[in-house]
Structures are given as C-alpha cells and as structure tokens.
Scaffold this active site. Structure first.
Site, PDB file in Angstrom:
ATOM      1  N   TRP A  22      40.608   8.859  68.160  1.00 48.09           N
ATOM      2  CA  TRP A  22      41.532   9.449  67.189  1.00 48.09           C
ATOM      3  C   TRP A  22      40.861   9.987  65.939  1.00 48.09           C
ATOM      4  O   TRP A  22      41.475  10.730  65.178  1.00 48.09           O
ATOM      5  CB  TRP A  22      42.602   8.426  66.821  1.00 48.09           C
ATOM      6  CG  TRP A  22      43.826   8.576  67.659  1.00 48.09           C
ATOM      7  CD1 TRP A  22      43.873   8.711  69.014  1.00 48.09           C
ATOM      8  CD2 TRP A  22      45.171   8.627  67.188  1.00 48.09           C
ATOM      9  NE1 TRP A  22      45.187   8.840  69.411  1.00 48.09           N
ATOM     10  CE2 TRP A  22      46.000   8.789  68.319  1.00 48.09           C
ATOM     11  CE3 TRP A  22      45.762   8.544  65.933  1.00 48.09           C
ATOM     12  CZ2 TRP A  22      47.390   8.877  68.217  1.00 48.09           C
ATOM     13  CZ3 TRP A  22      47.143   8.624  65.841  1.00 48.09           C
ATOM     14  CH2 TRP A  22      47.939   8.794  66.978  1.00 48.09           C
ATOM     15  N   TYR A  81      36.151  10.576  73.377  1.00 48.44           N
ATOM     16  CA  TYR A  81      37.577  10.324  73.155  1.00 48.44           C
ATOM     17  C   TYR A  81      37.801   9.413  71.949  1.00 48.44           C
ATOM     18  O   TYR A  81      37.089   8.422  71.779  1.00 48.44           O
ATOM     19  CB  TYR A  81      38.228   9.692  74.400  1.00 48.44           C
ATOM     20  CG  TYR A  81      39.710   9.533  74.162  1.00 48.44           C
ATOM     21  CD1 TYR A  81      40.551  10.629  74.283  1.00 48.44           C
ATOM     22  CD2 TYR A  81      40.250   8.332  73.709  1.00 48.44           C
ATOM     23  CE1 TYR A  81      41.897  10.529  73.984  1.00 48.44           C
ATOM     24  CE2 TYR A  81      41.599   8.224  73.417  1.00 48.44           C
ATOM     25  CZ  TYR A  81      42.411   9.325  73.551  1.00 48.44           C
ATOM     26  OH  TYR A  81      43.743   9.238  73.242  1.00 48.44           O
TER      27      TYR A  81
HETATM   28  N1  LIG Z   1      44.659  -2.154  77.065  1.00 45.32           N
HETATM   29  C1  LIG Z   1      44.995  -1.026  76.421  1.00 45.32           C
HETATM   30  N2  LIG Z   1      44.035  -0.187  76.004  1.00 45.32           N
HETATM   31  C2  LIG Z   1      44.346   0.946  75.356  1.00 45.32           C
HETATM   32  C3  LIG Z   1      45.702   1.279  75.106  1.00 45.32           C
HETATM   33  C4  LIG Z   1      46.711   0.383  75.566  1.00 45.32           C
HETATM   34  O1  LIG Z   1      47.912   0.630  75.395  1.00 45.32           O
HETATM   35  N3  LIG Z   1      46.318  -0.765  76.198  1.00 45.32           N
HETATM   36  N4  LIG Z   1      46.001   2.444  74.448  1.00 45.32           N
HETATM   37  C5  LIG Z   1      45.049   3.539  74.576  1.00 45.32           C
HETATM   38  C6  LIG Z   1      45.373   4.642  73.676  1.00 45.32           C
HETATM   39  S1  LIG Z   1      46.921   5.350  73.888  1.00 45.32           S
HETATM   40  C7  LIG Z   1      44.491   5.162  72.792  1.00 45.32           C
HETATM   41  S2  LIG Z   1      44.919   6.587  71.939  1.00 45.32           S
HETATM   42  C8  LIG Z   1      43.147   4.565  72.602  1.00 45.32           C
HETATM   43  C9  LIG Z   1      42.679   4.604  71.142  1.00 45.32           C
HETATM   44  O2  LIG Z   1      41.317   4.464  71.092  1.00 45.32           O
HETATM   45  P1  LIG Z   1      40.431   5.089  69.898  1.00 45.32           P
HETATM   46  O3  LIG Z   1      41.033   6.350  69.419  1.00 45.32           O
HETATM   47  O4  LIG Z   1      39.026   5.126  70.363  1.00 45.32           O
HETATM   48  O5  LIG Z   1      40.614   3.974  68.797  1.00 45.32           O
HETATM   49  P2  LIG Z   1      40.331   4.013  67.231  1.00 45.32           P
HETATM   50  O6  LIG Z   1      40.182   2.588  66.808  1.00 45.32           O
HETATM   51  O7  LIG Z   1      41.358   4.815  66.536  1.00 45.32           O
HETATM   52  O8  LIG Z   1      38.905   4.724  67.145  1.00 45.32           O
HETATM   53  C10 LIG Z   1      38.614   5.739  66.260  1.00 45.32           C
HETATM   54  C11 LIG Z   1      37.237   5.485  65.669  1.00 45.32           C
HETATM   55  O9  LIG Z   1      36.883   6.611  64.869  1.00 45.32           O
HETATM   56  C12 LIG Z   1      36.228   6.143  63.685  1.00 45.32           C
HETATM   57  N5  LIG Z   1      36.384   7.188  62.661  1.00 45.32           N
HETATM   58  C13 LIG Z   1      37.424   7.399  61.822  1.00 45.32           C
HETATM   59  N6  LIG Z   1      37.197   8.459  61.029  1.00 45.32           N
HETATM   60  C14 LIG Z   1      35.977   8.948  61.378  1.00 45.32           C
HETATM   61  C15 LIG Z   1      35.184  10.052  60.915  1.00 45.32           C
HETATM   62  O10 LIG Z   1      35.572  10.821  60.050  1.00 45.32           O
HETATM   63  N7  LIG Z   1      33.983  10.249  61.536  1.00 45.32           N
HETATM   64  C16 LIG Z   1      33.531   9.436  62.520  1.00 45.32           C
HETATM   65  N8  LIG Z   1      32.335   9.712  63.059  1.00 45.32           N
HETATM   66  N9  LIG Z   1      34.244   8.366  62.952  1.00 45.32           N
HETATM   67  C17 LIG Z   1      35.459   8.145  62.405  1.00 45.32           C
HETATM   68  C18 LIG Z   1      36.932   4.858  63.352  1.00 45.32           C
HETATM   69  O11 LIG Z   1      36.113   4.029  62.535  1.00 45.32           O
HETATM   70  C19 LIG Z   1      37.195   4.275  64.752  1.00 45.32           C
HETATM   71  O12 LIG Z   1      36.155   3.417  65.149  1.00 45.32           O
HETATM   72  O13 LIG Z   1      43.156   3.208  73.079  1.00 45.32           O
HETATM   73  C20 LIG Z   1      43.586   3.122  74.427  1.00 45.32           C
HETATM   74  N10 LIG Z   1      43.356   1.777  74.931  1.00 45.32           N
HETATM   75  N1  LIG Z   2      51.212   0.709  64.614  1.00 43.78           N
HETATM   76  C1  LIG Z   2      50.671   1.500  65.557  1.00 43.78           C
HETATM   77  N2  LIG Z   2      51.393   2.509  66.086  1.00 43.78           N
HETATM   78  C2  LIG Z   2      50.836   3.296  67.054  1.00 43.78           C
HETATM   79  C3  LIG Z   2      49.508   3.112  67.498  1.00 43.78           C
HETATM   80  C4  LIG Z   2      48.775   2.034  66.924  1.00 43.78           C
HETATM   81  O1  LIG Z   2      47.605   1.793  67.276  1.00 43.78           O
HETATM   82  N3  LIG Z   2      49.377   1.259  65.959  1.00 43.78           N
HETATM   83  N4  LIG Z   2      48.973   3.945  68.453  1.00 43.78           N
HETATM   84  C5  LIG Z   2      49.601   5.254  68.673  1.00 43.78           C
HETATM   85  C6  LIG Z   2      49.189   5.820  69.958  1.00 43.78           C
HETATM   86  S1  LIG Z   2      47.629   6.461  70.098  1.00 43.78           S
HETATM   87  C7  LIG Z   2      50.000   5.913  71.029  1.00 43.78           C
HETATM   88  S2  LIG Z   2      49.464   6.687  72.442  1.00 43.78           S
HETATM   89  C8  LIG Z   2      51.342   5.361  71.003  1.00 43.78           C
HETATM   90  C9  LIG Z   2      51.621   4.580  72.272  1.00 43.78           C
HETATM   91  O2  LIG Z   2      52.977   4.445  72.482  1.00 43.78           O
HETATM   92  P1  LIG Z   2      53.438   3.471  73.649  1.00 43.78           P
HETATM   93  O3  LIG Z   2      52.535   3.594  74.806  1.00 43.78           O
HETATM   94  O4  LIG Z   2      54.860   3.722  73.923  1.00 43.78           O
HETATM   95  O5  LIG Z   2      53.224   2.080  72.899  1.00 43.78           O
HETATM   96  P2  LIG Z   2      53.077   0.567  73.348  1.00 43.78           P
HETATM   97  O6  LIG Z   2      53.160  -0.196  72.084  1.00 43.78           O
HETATM   98  O7  LIG Z   2      51.888   0.376  74.212  1.00 43.78           O
HETATM   99  O8  LIG Z   2      54.343   0.309  74.241  1.00 43.78           O
HETATM  100  C10 LIG Z   2      55.660   0.355  73.726  1.00 43.78           C
HETATM  101  C11 LIG Z   2      56.455  -0.780  74.316  1.00 43.78           C
HETATM  102  O9  LIG Z   2      56.631  -0.590  75.714  1.00 43.78           O
HETATM  103  C12 LIG Z   2      56.890  -1.872  76.286  1.00 43.78           C
HETATM  104  N5  LIG Z   2      56.446  -1.883  77.675  1.00 43.78           N
HETATM  105  C13 LIG Z   2      55.189  -2.086  78.134  1.00 43.78           C
HETATM  106  N6  LIG Z   2      55.173  -2.031  79.486  1.00 43.78           N
HETATM  107  C14 LIG Z   2      56.449  -1.781  79.875  1.00 43.78           C
HETATM  108  C15 LIG Z   2      57.073  -1.613  81.139  1.00 43.78           C
HETATM  109  O10 LIG Z   2      56.443  -1.644  82.195  1.00 43.78           O
HETATM  110  N7  LIG Z   2      58.420  -1.360  81.130  1.00 43.78           N
HETATM  111  C16 LIG Z   2      59.149  -1.294  79.992  1.00 43.78           C
HETATM  112  N8  LIG Z   2      60.435  -1.024  80.084  1.00 43.78           N
HETATM  113  N9  LIG Z   2      58.573  -1.470  78.785  1.00 43.78           N
HETATM  114  C17 LIG Z   2      57.247  -1.700  78.733  1.00 43.78           C
HETATM  115  C18 LIG Z   2      56.131  -2.862  75.458  1.00 43.78           C
HETATM  116  O11 LIG Z   2      56.937  -4.001  75.208  1.00 43.78           O
HETATM  117  C19 LIG Z   2      55.741  -2.104  74.220  1.00 43.78           C
HETATM  118  O12 LIG Z   2      56.044  -2.768  73.005  1.00 43.78           O
HETATM  119  O13 LIG Z   2      51.504   4.496  69.881  1.00 43.78           O
HETATM  120  C20 LIG Z   2      51.124   5.125  68.666  1.00 43.78           C
HETATM  121  N10 LIG Z   2      51.605   4.296  67.568  1.00 43.78           N
HETATM  122 MO   LIG Z   3      47.160   6.975  72.256  1.00 39.68          MO
END
Ligand SMILES: Nc1nc2c(c(=O)[nH]1)N[C@H]1C(S)=C(S)[C@@H](COP(=O)(O)OP(=O)(O)OC[C@H]3O[C@@H](n4cnc5c(=O)[nH]c(N)nc54)[C@H](O)[C@@H]3O)O[C@H]1N2
Ligand SMILES: Nc1nc2c(c(=O)[nH]1)N[C@H]1C(S)=C(S)[C@@H](COP(=O)(O)OP(=O)(O)OC[C@H]3O[C@@H](n4cnc5c(=O)[nH]c(N)nc54)[C@H](O)[C@@H]3O)O[C@H]1N2
Ligand SMILES: [Mo]
Length: 758
Positions: free
Chosen positions: A111, A109
């Site tokens: 991005w 898993y």
């Molecule tokens: N507590 C908490 N945890 C969360 C979340 C949260 O809201 N709260 N959000 C979750 C969500 S929604 C997501 S999507 C995940 C994100 O989690 P990840 O998608 O695992 O996070 P990234 O840091 O984007 O990791 C991508 C990795 O790919 C590597 N990479 C980039 N390009 C390439 C390439 O071309 N080749 C290779 N081999 N590697 C490459 C980058 O260096 C990076 O280390 O985190 C989750 N974790």
């Molecule tokens: N800059 C930036 N943008 C991103 C990403 C990133 O890593 N960096 N990651 C991308 C990815 S993979 C994803 S999946 C999306 C995630 O999109 P989301 O999951 O929507 O993003 P978050 O920033 O975790 O949460 C949005 C807001 O929800 C509020 N929130 C948290 N818990 C609660 C709750 O219980 N109730 C209410 N009402 N509000 C709450 C928080 O204050 C937070 O700022 O973001 C994407 N956009």
């Molecule tokens: Mo995500």
C-alpha cells in the site's frame, strides 16, 4: 514557540500536521471529516519511531560473501549513500546483463503511502520499467479473485473497485440490505489514497433513519455497528455460496424467482437451475442441504429467502468472501441470487461489493471524474508477470508452468527482488514457506521507512522518507477530494524520497531521462494536478489554479446530481446497452469459463468445498476456522509498534476471539496465552472468549510483525502473525487470487516463554 500547520493525508484520513519548533506533535483531523479515524493518533510516534531505518544498511553476510541465509536475525552494516547506490545500481546492471530483465522481480505489492506521486510501489515500477522492465504482480490481495473472475460474468470488475449503486439510491429505495461479511466501521477508516471524509457511518445512519432493515451474515456479530440493529445470521466461514443456494432453491420451490428478468437479462439460468434442484446431479441444494454446510438452520434460510421476495433489496458482499479458497463462487452466486430476485439495475436494488470493506464504496461521485495518477509507463518484460499472490511459487519454481485465466504460463527465473512500499512478511500466506523461498534470489533490495520484518530479510535496505517529510498530491479514485500534502518536517536521519533514490540509480544506469521525463518531484506534483484539472474541466468542473489549491490544501469535486445505479441502462434495454460479456448479458452459465476446462471453476455457480473449512477432513485435527480479518487499530502492518496497536495487545500478544464454549472446551480463559497452530506453522496469541463469534470460528486480525523465534525451518512466531498459518494457494486456476481466509487451526494453552515486544 513557533507553531506551523500543514495540510496532510494518510490512507486513514486527511489531517493537519501541527509542528511546534520544527517537531511534528499532533495530527488534527480534517475539519470536514465527521468521523475521523483514531489511527491518526499513531502518526507522531510513527515518524519519530526508534524503528525508523536511519542509514543505508547492508546485511553483513551478503556484503562479505553474498550469503543468502536471510533469517531475519542478522547484523547490518551501515554504509554511506554513495556506496549503497553503487551496490544497488551495480547489481541491477549485472543481473540484467547476465540473466535478462525477466530475472528481476519488481511487483513490490503493498500500500505504500497515500500520496499518489511518492507512492513507493508506483515509483519502483516506473523505475524498473524505464530500465528495461521487470516481473510485475497482476491484481491485488484485496480483490484479486474478483478482478479476473467478474469480467466473465458481468463484463467488468468495476463494481469491486467501489463503483456500485450510490448510497443516495439505497437510502431512497432499498427496503432490505443483506450484508455478507457485514458493514463493519473498522474497515471504513481506510481508503487507498486516503479520503477527505469518512462517510460510511453517516450513510448507515441515514439508511437506518429511512427504515431500511439490515441483515448481517458473518461469523461474528462485531461486523455490524450496534446502532443498525441488524439481524445477525451467524455462519461458518467460507460457506456463503451454500447459504445463497439454499435461498435460491426456496425461491424456485415457491416459483417466486423473476423469470422475465432471467430471460431478458441473463444467460444460462436453466442449466444452473437444473444443478440447483438436483435435476442434473441428483443432489438438491435445498435449505436442509445448505444447513448441513453453513450451519444456518434451514428454517432461517427459508425465512430470509421469503423476506426478499418482492421487496427492493441490496445484497452486498465484503471482499473477504473472495479472499478465500474458491472465492469465485460466493460472488457468482450473489449475482445469480440478485438476478433471480430481479433486482439488478433497479434504484437501490441488486448486488454490490465492499460496503463493509473500505471507505468510499457507493459514495456519490461522478463516474467521469479524474483523480491524480502517476503514469507507470510500459513494462517491456510484462509478459512474465504473475498473479499477485503466486509470489512464493514464482521464487520456488523457475521454469514451471501454471494456469491462469485461460492461459498456460511459465514462471521466470528470478535472481533479484526489489521491494518498496510493501511488507510481504506481513501480507503473504504461509510465511515460513515464503521465508525459505526468499533464500533463493541472489540479491534482495528493500526501501523502507521502518525496520519491518521484510527489511530484516533483505540484503540492502535504503531509508525512505514518510509523507510528512515531502510534498505530494493525494486523492483516492473513490473520493471527491484532491488533497495537498505539504512537507511538514525535514527528512529524518538520512532518509531520502523513493523518487530521489530511483533518480540517482537511473542516472548511474543511464535511464534517468526516461524515468524522470525531465521533471523534479514538484514538477510532477504540479503536472498530476494539472492533468486532473484538465480532465475535470471537460466535465464542467472548474478546479482552482495549482497555486490556489496548494495554499488552500484541498479541493472537493462536486457531487453528481443524478444517482448512479449499477447496470441501470443495461436493465432498461439490454440490446442497446449490452454488458461486455460474450452474450452481452449476465452469465449465470459461462461458456467461456466452461471452455477453460477447470475442475475448480466450472460453468456455473457451484458448491465447491474449500481446501480448509469446518467440513473438511482436516477439521478432525484442526477444528477451528481461523478468520484473519483487517485490524481495527492500524492499516495492515503499518505502526504495529504504535500506541493503538500496543494498547490492543494482551500481554504483548495479538488477541484471538473465540466462542466461550470453544474456549471452555480447551480450558481457556480471558487473556490466557495460547499457541495457535497447524501443519504450516504456529504463533502465539491471547484468548478472548466472545459470544459474538460463531462456534468453530476463531478471529485474529492480520498485521502483527512476523517475529520468528529462531532460524529453523518451522519457528514459533511470537508476535501473532496469522500468516504463518494461512495456506498459500490460488482461489482457482482461473483467478489465482489469495486464499488467505481459508485456514484450519487448533489452539492450546501455551506455557512457554512469551513475546519479546510489548
Ligand atoms: N491472512 C491474511 N493476509 C492478508 C490479508 C488478509 O485478509 N488475511 N489481507 C491482504 C490485503 S487485502 C492486503 S492489501 C495486504 C496488505 O499488505 P501491505 O500493503 O504489504 O501492508 P502494509 O503494512 O500496508 O505495507 C506497506 C509498507 O510500506 C511502507 N511504506 C509506507 N510509506 C512508504 C514510503 O513512502 N516509501 C517506502 N519505501 N515504504 C513505505 C510501510 O512502512 C509498510 O511496511 O495484506 C494481505 N494479507
Ligand atoms: N482498519 C483497517 N481497515 C482496513 C484495512 C486495514 O488494514 N485496517 N485494510 C483495507 C484493505 S487493504 C482491504 S483489501 C479491506 C478488506 O476488506 P475485507 O476483506 O472485507 O475485510 P476483512 O476485515 O478481512 O473482512 C470483513 C469481515 O468479513 C467477515 N468474514 C470473513 N470470512 C467470511 C466468510 O467466509 N463469510 C462471511 N459471511 N463473512 C466473513 C469477517 O468477520 C470480517 O470481519 O479493508 C480495508 N480496510
Ligand atoms: Mo487490501
């Protein structure tokens, strides 16, 4: 000086890579983008970083004696490519023949990069599938709960992928938009697969100009840009379902719910109403009841319900609400509330997900338009795949059974882990537990561009190129642009494309033809473009020939003429256009879910207290609800070492925002180093008192590179990675999504030594 310019793309936007004398010096935003992300500034440092993986590397202990300690602090031996490829191909062949394909965990898993061909997670799965299969991860961390839950209620999860009523329709018709989780611009910097333009700010400004009123329900005021003048309703985290029930109760008490819509388009409303009023369980879900749970005064709950009566309204929920324990409930309740208001299927009305989560949600785009895709092929071991966030359970419990969406499944016995394009030591919950589970597999292989914490916990690390070092094709499924990604610089150090690495491995193990299908990278990029050209040609879109597109660098699929309104046809004639639910209608009560017999996801929307929230018994010792949202300064953990991320840290530590009263009660002032802790772990942070945070909540972004102080079982984490604190359990037996946002912690002043990295 020789200056060259190349079209390029990151998840945080399209740009021109400016190369001077062979060196990439600057990323200039795409000329069409009115609101480019400042994150582009981090790109040159990302490419030339001292954290790049330079050569194939093997962990010394593994090389010498197949040691599995994987503490993150060990030495690596650099080897030549041939040696590294022999080792990896040999291990794959050995494990497959000794233990079977289902002993390889290749969910990988993450991005990866924006380019759709060199997307590492797609490449690794294509490679493993063509070699016999592997255990995959189903769904995602983003909206994995909604993905498996929504089809039971509305017959599809398309709305959570961004396919919601168009912004044009909202601007033209909506009067009141209630945004649970807000409409933060920070998140809209990003789209999976990048975007040609950043449009959320433009749409919000148009909406404001059209006179739409905004209400933001969130633990923090910062989830709405100031120009919206949104009314902020501060709420305790993870209690939105209760708030919405209080509102629904008020509608019923006043008799203003839309009975005709409920009768015509929904099923099971009566049973839910009996629960809501307390007829079935003796407990009225009144605004006073809701206030005691969510902290919003009953008078405000009543007022918001009344304000929604009879006006065109859009209820939009961020994805964060379902990335929490019992995350099914707020989504089900929002669909129910929008149905009670009779708004579903009307222009600018109803419910939506993700406006405040990511770029592209509700952006007008022909629903039939194609975007570039790399086919993964069939996974012969697919039956063993796990829900995405059950990864530690998988490693810990071979042979154990678990529930998932009406099925009983068994965890296979994993011997080898393969990761490319993700950083589980950033993204997974309860990282100290995960780190212990990572000592079980015999071999862990990681492809990385940088020495991430995941790379440092692997046995064999292979250096991968970044997007700047290869040609590719980009385009998100919610974006209208198809972007050429032109190689701007040579591969750094000994980095190779993931595709080339897998081709070499597939050759060694005898499945090269199935993996490459006889094409090289440029052949694939051309094929992927031609496939979009052919598909879009069928809907009357004339994309240019490949060479013309490549030279221009981009193509924009025209916007549709008609607004997309979610469930419009269904609303007009539910019998002729039924939903794909058992009843063909919106299921406010679901017999199918009831038949699963899950105590943690009953037949209709229900207030189920999350395992950790401010009303839990655990709040006596850990009285703060930690919200771990997405970082403003980076994409997840990517470029955590970069200039923007460094600038945001205070004293080298991640900031933690808390209400000034909560800070004061602990004797804490701005910038003070603190230890944030619970029974699962502890990390360092720097306090920021913030009156835009509701009392009892603390907010700390994800993405800090996991940096355990020592090799013990419960190390202090120095960088500020909140996933050492997050519980690792499914949202429910039904969806098994990540519960990352349900965390109770305590915060105390830290007098010990502070972070190692600036
Ligand atoms: N507590 C908490 N945890 C969360 C979340 C949260 O809201 N709260 N959000 C979750 C969500 S929604 C997501 S999507 C995940 C994100 O989690 P990840 O998608 O695992 O996070 P990234 O840091 O984007 O990791 C991508 C990795 O790919 C590597 N990479 C980039 N390009 C390439 C390439 O071309 N080749 C290779 N081999 N590697 C490459 C980058 O260096 C990076 O280390 O985190 C989750 N974790
Ligand atoms: N800059 C930036 N943008 C991103 C990403 C990133 O890593 N960096 N990651 C991308 C990815 S993979 C994803 S999946 C999306 C995630 O999109 P989301 O999951 O929507 O993003 P978050 O920033 O975790 O949460 C949005 C807001 O929800 C509020 N929130 C948290 N818990 C609660 C709750 O219980 N109730 C209410 N009402 N509000 C709450 C928080 O204050 C937070 O700022 O973001 C994407 N956009
Ligand atoms: Mo995500």
């Amino acid at each position: 000086m020789a200056v060259q310019r190349f079209q390029q793309l990151a998840h945080w936007g399209a740009y021109t890579a400016v190369v001077e004398d062979g060196r990439f010096v600057r990323a200039e935003p795409f000329f069409r983008d009115a609101h480019p992300s400042p994150m582009l500034e981090a790109l040159p440092e990302l490419v030339y970083s001292e954290h790049r993986v330079r050569r194939p590397s093997v962990r010394e202990g593994w090389l010498a004696r197949r040691d599995r300690s994987r503490s993150g602090h060990e030495r690596y031996v650099e080897v030549d490519w041939d040696t590294a490829l022999e080792l990896v191909a040999g291990e794959l062949a050995r494990v497959r023949s000794e233990h079977g394909h289902q002993s390889i965990f290749g969910g990988s898993y993450g991005w990866s990069s924006a380019g759709r061909f060199h997307h590492a997670r797609s490449q690794v799965r294509r490679f493993l599938y063509s070699g016999g299969g592997s255990v995959d991860q189903l769904g995602n961390y983003s909206w994995g709960c909604a993905q498996f839950f929504l089809p039971h209620v509305i017959g599809t999860f398309a709305p959570v992928t961004g396919r919601v009523t168009d912004w044009n329709s909202v601007v033209g018709h909506t009067k009141l938009m209630v945004a649970f989780g807000g409409l933060g611009l920070k998140n809209a910097q990003v789209a999976s697969g990048g975007s040609g333009e950043h449009t959320l700010e433009t749409w919000l400004r148009k909406s404001k100009a059209a006179g739409i009123e905004f209400v933001v329900v969130s633990p923090t005021r910062s989830d709405a840009p100031a120009f919206l003048d949104a009314r902020w309703i501060p709420i305790r985290p993870n209690t939105d379902a209760a708030l919405m029930m209080g509102m629904a109760f008020e509608l019923v008490a006043r008799g203003t719910h839309d009975r005709a819509f409920l009768a015509r388009c929904c099923t099971g409303y009566e049973r839910f109403e009996a629960y809501l009023t307390g007829r079935s369980d003796g407990l009225a879900k009144s605004p006073e009841w809701a206030e005691a749970i969510c902290g919003v005064p009953a008078a405000d709950i009543r007022a918001l319900a009344r304000q929604l009566e009879g006006v065109r309204s859009m209820l939009t929920l961020t994805w964060s609400l379902q990335r929490a324990h019992r995350g099914e409930q707020p989504y089900w309740m929002a669909i129910t509330l929008a149905s009670m208001l009779g708004q579903v299927g009307l222009p600018g009305g109803g419910f939506a997900f993700g406006h405040g989560s990511i770029q592209g949600v509700g952006a007008p785009r022909d629903v039939r338009a194609a975007s570039p895709e790399l086919p993964l092929g069939r996974n012969p071991a697919g039956a063993h795949s796990i829900p995405v966030a059950r990864h530690t359970d998988l490693l810990e419990n071979p042979g154990a059974s678990y529930d998932f969406n009406g099925e009983r499944r068994i965890y296979p016995d994993i011997r080898m882990v393969y990761w490319a394009g993700g950083n589980p030591f950033h993204h997974h919950q309860d990282l100290n537990r995960m780190r212990r589970a990572w000592q079980r597999p015999e071999t862990i292989v990681v492809h990385e561009t940088h020495w991430t914490p995941t790379a440092k916990h692997a046995d064999i690390v292979l250096p991968a190129t970044t997007s700047l070092e290869r040609n590719d094709i980009g385009g998100a499924s919610r974006d209208r642009y198809i972007i050429a990604m032109q190689r701007a610089i040579d591969p750094q150090h000994q980095a190779r494309d993931d595709f080339d690495i897998f081709r070499e491995l597939a050759t060694r193990n005898g499945h090269e033809p199935a993996f490459t299908e006889g094409l090289d990278a440029d052949g694939w990029i051309r094929l992927m473009y031609e496939r979009t050209r052919e598909a879009n040609g069928k809907i009357g879109v004339q994309q240019p020939a490949f060479e013309d597109w490549w030279r221009t660098g981009w193509y924009e699929v025209p916007a549709p003429e008609k607004d997309f309104v979610l469930f419009e046809a269904f609303r007009e004639d539910p019998a002729a256009h039924p939903l794909s639910t058992p009843s063909g209608r919106i299921e406010i009560t679901s017999e199918r879910i009831e038949a699963f017999g899950y105590d943690d996801c009953p037949a209709h929307p229900t207030w189920l207290a999350p395992v950790e929230w401010l009303g839990a018994s655990g709040a006596a010792t850990h009285p703060l609800h930690l919200v771990t949202n997405q970082p403003v300064d980076k994409l997840h953990s990517q470029a955590d070492f970069g200039p923007l991320a460094r600038a945001k840290r205070i004293g080298g530590r991640e900031p933690i925002h808390m209400n000034p009263a909560d800070a004061q009660a602990r004797g804490l002032a701005h910038g003070d180093p603190v230890r944030v802790f619970n029974a699962r772990g502890a990390c360092l942070a720097s306090v920021v008192p913030d009156d835009g945070v509701v009392r009892g909540a603390a907010i700390m972004a994800t993405g800090g590179w996991y940096d355990p102080q020592d090799d013990g079982p419960d190390p202090l984490e120095l960088r500020g990675n909140p996933n050492v604190l997050a519980p690792d359990l499914g949202t429910s037996k039904l969806a098994q999504g990540s519960s990352a946002l349900s965390i109770l912690v305590e915060v105390e002043r830290w007098a010990g030594p502070v972070a190692r990295q600036a």
